[in-house]
Design an enzyme around this catalytic site. Structure first.
Site, PDB file in Angstrom:
ATOM      1  N   ASP A  96       0.860  -1.184   0.000  1.00 14.44           N
ATOM      2  CA  ASP A  96       0.000   0.000   0.000  1.00 14.44           C
ATOM      3  C   ASP A  96       0.898   1.236   0.000  1.00 14.44           C
ATOM      4  O   ASP A  96       1.658   1.458   0.948  1.00 14.44           O
ATOM      5  CB  ASP A  96      -0.861  -0.049   1.266  1.00 14.44           C
ATOM      6  CG  ASP A  96      -1.795   1.131   1.398  1.00 14.44           C
ATOM      7  OD1 ASP A  96      -1.684   2.107   0.626  1.00 14.44           O
ATOM      8  OD2 ASP A  96      -2.639   1.076   2.312  1.00 14.44           O
ATOM      9  N   ILE A  97       0.798   2.042  -1.024  1.00  9.32           N
ATOM     10  CA  ILE A  97       1.709   3.196  -1.158  1.00  9.32           C
ATOM     11  C   ILE A  97       1.487   4.220  -0.039  1.00  9.32           C
ATOM     12  O   ILE A  97       2.405   4.974   0.285  1.00  9.32           O
ATOM     13  CB  ILE A  97       1.570   3.830  -2.561  1.00  9.32           C
ATOM     14  CG1 ILE A  97       2.818   4.676  -2.899  1.00  9.32           C
ATOM     15  CG2 ILE A  97       0.296   4.654  -2.691  1.00  9.32           C
ATOM     16  CD1 ILE A  97       2.918   5.080  -4.356  1.00  9.32           C
ATOM     17  N   ASP A 108      -5.938   7.014  -5.543  1.00  5.39           N
ATOM     18  CA  ASP A 108      -6.296   8.410  -5.243  1.00  5.39           C
ATOM     19  C   ASP A 108      -7.158   8.464  -3.971  1.00  5.39           C
ATOM     20  O   ASP A 108      -6.883   9.247  -3.041  1.00  5.39           O
ATOM     21  CB  ASP A 108      -7.059   8.971  -6.459  1.00  5.39           C
ATOM     22  CG  ASP A 108      -7.207  10.482  -6.449  1.00  5.39           C
ATOM     23  OD1 ASP A 108      -6.624  11.144  -5.580  1.00  5.39           O
ATOM     24  OD2 ASP A 108      -7.909  10.999  -7.350  1.00  5.39           O
ATOM     25  N   TYR A 128      -8.209   3.369 -15.387  1.00  3.46           N
ATOM     26  CA  TYR A 128      -7.855   3.885 -16.710  1.00  3.46           C
ATOM     27  C   TYR A 128      -7.459   2.794 -17.710  1.00  3.46           C
ATOM     28  O   TYR A 128      -7.256   3.080 -18.892  1.00  3.46           O
ATOM     29  CB  TYR A 128      -6.769   4.961 -16.602  1.00  3.46           C
ATOM     30  CG  TYR A 128      -7.269   6.319 -16.124  1.00  3.46           C
ATOM     31  CD1 TYR A 128      -8.621   6.540 -15.836  1.00  3.46           C
ATOM     32  CD2 TYR A 128      -6.402   7.390 -15.970  1.00  3.46           C
ATOM     33  CE1 TYR A 128      -9.072   7.782 -15.395  1.00  3.46           C
ATOM     34  CE2 TYR A 128      -6.857   8.642 -15.548  1.00  3.46           C
ATOM     35  CZ  TYR A 128      -8.192   8.832 -15.259  1.00  3.46           C
ATOM     36  OH  TYR A 128      -8.641  10.062 -14.836  1.00  3.46           O
TER      37      TYR A 128
HETATM   38  N1  AR6 Z   1      -1.325   1.521  -3.014  1.00  4.38           N
HETATM   39  C1  AR6 Z   1      -0.730   1.231  -4.185  1.00  4.38           C
HETATM   40  N2  AR6 Z   1      -1.402   0.989  -5.329  1.00  4.38           N
HETATM   41  C2  AR6 Z   1      -2.744   1.042  -5.261  1.00  4.38           C
HETATM   42  C3  AR6 Z   1      -3.457   1.344  -4.088  1.00  4.38           C
HETATM   43  C4  AR6 Z   1      -2.691   1.588  -2.912  1.00  4.38           C
HETATM   44  N3  AR6 Z   1      -3.264   1.891  -1.745  1.00  4.38           N
HETATM   45  N4  AR6 Z   1      -4.794   1.315  -4.369  1.00  4.38           N
HETATM   46  C5  AR6 Z   1      -4.920   0.997  -5.678  1.00  4.38           C
HETATM   47  N5  AR6 Z   1      -3.676   0.820  -6.215  1.00  4.38           N
HETATM   48  P1  AR6 Z   1      -6.213   3.543 -10.120  1.00  4.38           P
HETATM   49  P2  AR6 Z   1      -5.725   4.967 -12.665  1.00  4.38           P
HETATM   50  C6  AR6 Z   1      -3.296   0.464  -7.591  1.00  4.38           C
HETATM   51  O1  AR6 Z   1      -7.518   3.074 -10.597  1.00  4.38           O
HETATM   52  O2  AR6 Z   1      -5.906   3.724 -13.442  1.00  4.38           O
HETATM   53  C7  AR6 Z   1      -9.108   7.355  -9.615  1.00  4.38           C
HETATM   54  O3  AR6 Z   1     -10.468   7.379  -9.347  1.00  4.38           O
HETATM   55  C8  AR6 Z   1      -4.304  -0.221  -8.464  1.00  4.38           C
HETATM   56  O4  AR6 Z   1      -4.357  -1.603  -8.175  1.00  4.38           O
HETATM   57  O5  AR6 Z   1      -6.082   4.047  -8.734  1.00  4.38           O
HETATM   58  O6  AR6 Z   1      -4.559   5.875 -12.989  1.00  4.38           O
HETATM   59  C9  AR6 Z   1      -8.556   8.729  -9.962  1.00  4.38           C
HETATM   60  O7  AR6 Z   1      -9.249   9.758  -9.298  1.00  4.38           O
HETATM   61  C10 AR6 Z   1      -3.731   0.040  -9.846  1.00  4.38           C
HETATM   62  O8  AR6 Z   1      -2.705  -0.911 -10.154  1.00  4.38           O
HETATM   63  O9  AR6 Z   1      -5.617   4.731 -11.064  1.00  4.38           O
HETATM   64  C11 AR6 Z   1      -8.773   8.802 -11.442  1.00  4.38           C
HETATM   65  O10 AR6 Z   1     -10.074   9.230 -11.758  1.00  4.38           O
HETATM   66  C12 AR6 Z   1      -3.072   1.399  -9.688  1.00  4.38           C
HETATM   67  O11 AR6 Z   1      -3.023   1.662  -8.287  1.00  4.38           O
HETATM   68  C13 AR6 Z   1      -8.584   7.381 -11.901  1.00  4.38           C
HETATM   69  O12 AR6 Z   1      -8.891   6.559 -10.773  1.00  4.38           O
HETATM   70  C14 AR6 Z   1      -3.795   2.547 -10.372  1.00  4.38           C
HETATM   71  O13 AR6 Z   1      -5.195   2.348 -10.320  1.00  4.38           O
HETATM   72  C15 AR6 Z   1      -7.147   7.104 -12.294  1.00  4.38           C
HETATM   73  O14 AR6 Z   1      -7.058   5.800 -12.811  1.00  4.38           O
END
Ligand code: AR6
Length: 176
Positions: A12-13, A36, A129
């Site tokens: 978890d980042i 986010d 995304y």
């Molecule tokens: N720590 C690390 N990685 C994580 C965590 C965490 N706590 N939670 C999720 N991930 P996403 P995107 C991973 O959907 O595709 C948001 O609503 C997850 O498994 O968070 O860039 C924003 O507001 C995945 O591999 O981001 C934008 O509207 C990665 O983080 C939209 O989503 C990115 O998934 C951005 O979409």
């Protein structure tokens, strides 16, 4: 720093005690799901207020795709949050690789500018995304290798995978 200082971790980042963590945000920068949402929950409501204070470059856009904006990290164990906006995957023919590369490059540039020594990335664009994980892993590793050389004043760049599949994709891209 050398390429050896690119480190893949699973977790978890929001738990990373580094100088700066990167948020995979959207252009409005007012929170969302995925990483986010996790970052906003862990940082506390001050983060949303700081995001709101980032000026819009056009209506509804505080951070264009491929760019980065800075806020403090408030209650997170890191000091800074770098908010970047990855591209939505639309098949790969709409500049997605260049835009994703820009996210990683601009975050490294901001880190150097701010004197950040340790930086942690999530898998930008690899959730909602829809960017294919293997291709995103290749773009991120290639971009970091291009952006980092022995003179870059960074000690470590962490690639933080939430799931096993992204963890494997990054290990493969690094050739580990
Ligand atoms: N720590 C690390 N990685 C994580 C965590 C965490 N706590 N939670 C999720 N991930 P996403 P995107 C991973 O959907 O595709 C948001 O609503 C997850 O498994 O968070 O860039 C924003 O507001 C995945 O591999 O981001 C934008 O509207 C990665 O983080 C939209 O989503 C990115 O998934 C951005 O979409």
């Amino acid at each position: 720093m050398s390429n050896r200082a690119i480190i893949v971790e699973q977790g978890d980042i929001t738990r990373m005690a580094v100088d700066a963590i990167v948020n995979a945000a959207n252009q409005q920068m007012l929170g969302g799901g995925g990483v986010d949402g996790a970052i906003h929950r862990a940082a506390g409501p001050e983060l949303l207020a700081a995001c709101r204070a980032v000026p819009e470059v056009r209506p509804g856009v505080r951070c264009p795709v491929g760019s980065v904006r800075w806020t403090p990290a408030f209650r997170l164990p890191s000091r800074h949050v770098f908010h970047t906006v990855g591209p939505v995957w639309r098949g790969g023919g709409y500049g997605e690789p260049e835009l994703l590369a820009s996210c990683y490059r601009r975050c490294v540039e901001l880190a150097v500018y701010m004197g950040v020594r340790t930086l942690a990335f999530p898998a930008i664009s690899c959730g909602v995304y829809g960017y294919p994980l293997d291709q995103a892993a290749e773009v991120s590793v290639a971009t970091l290798r291009n952006s980092l050389n022995d003179e870059t004043p960074l000690d470590a760049v962490y690639l933080v995978a939430f799931g096993q599949d992204m963890y494997q994709a990054w290990l493969t891209a690094l050739g580990d």
